[in-house]
Each structure stands twice: as structure tokens, then as C-alpha cells.
Design a protein around this motif. Sequence first.
Motif: not given
Length: 65
Positions: A7-27
Amino acid sequence: MNRSDKIKFEFQDYLDSNFNPSVYLITKHIGITNSYVNEWLKGKRHMGDNALDKIEKFLDERMVK
């Protein structure tokens, strides 16, 4: 590879693929503490099943099918 690493790999891939959206807003959206997720991403903390379920659900909702 255990569930957390997968899941960490998939989440990091999601962040990288979507121009590093704000983790704060996602959480904030999924209801997990920002520092908890950031420490997990850095490998400093293990994440429980409930939190992994929330991240997995978030990722599943955003997957292009």
C-alpha cells in the motif's frame, strides 16, 4: 512484500503520478493524522489495519479502470 509495503508503494506511486498532491489534504479527507502518514511513508512507523484500509479505499476510488 507485506500489505503495508504494498500500500505504501501504491500510495507513493499515486502521489508521484498526480504531481505530488498535498498529503495533508488527503489525510484530512480520509480521516488519518498527517504526521502518522508521513512517518509511515518515511518508514519510521508501522500502520495499523484500520488506517491501511482507509488508504486502500482512497486509492481504489481513484484508480483508473
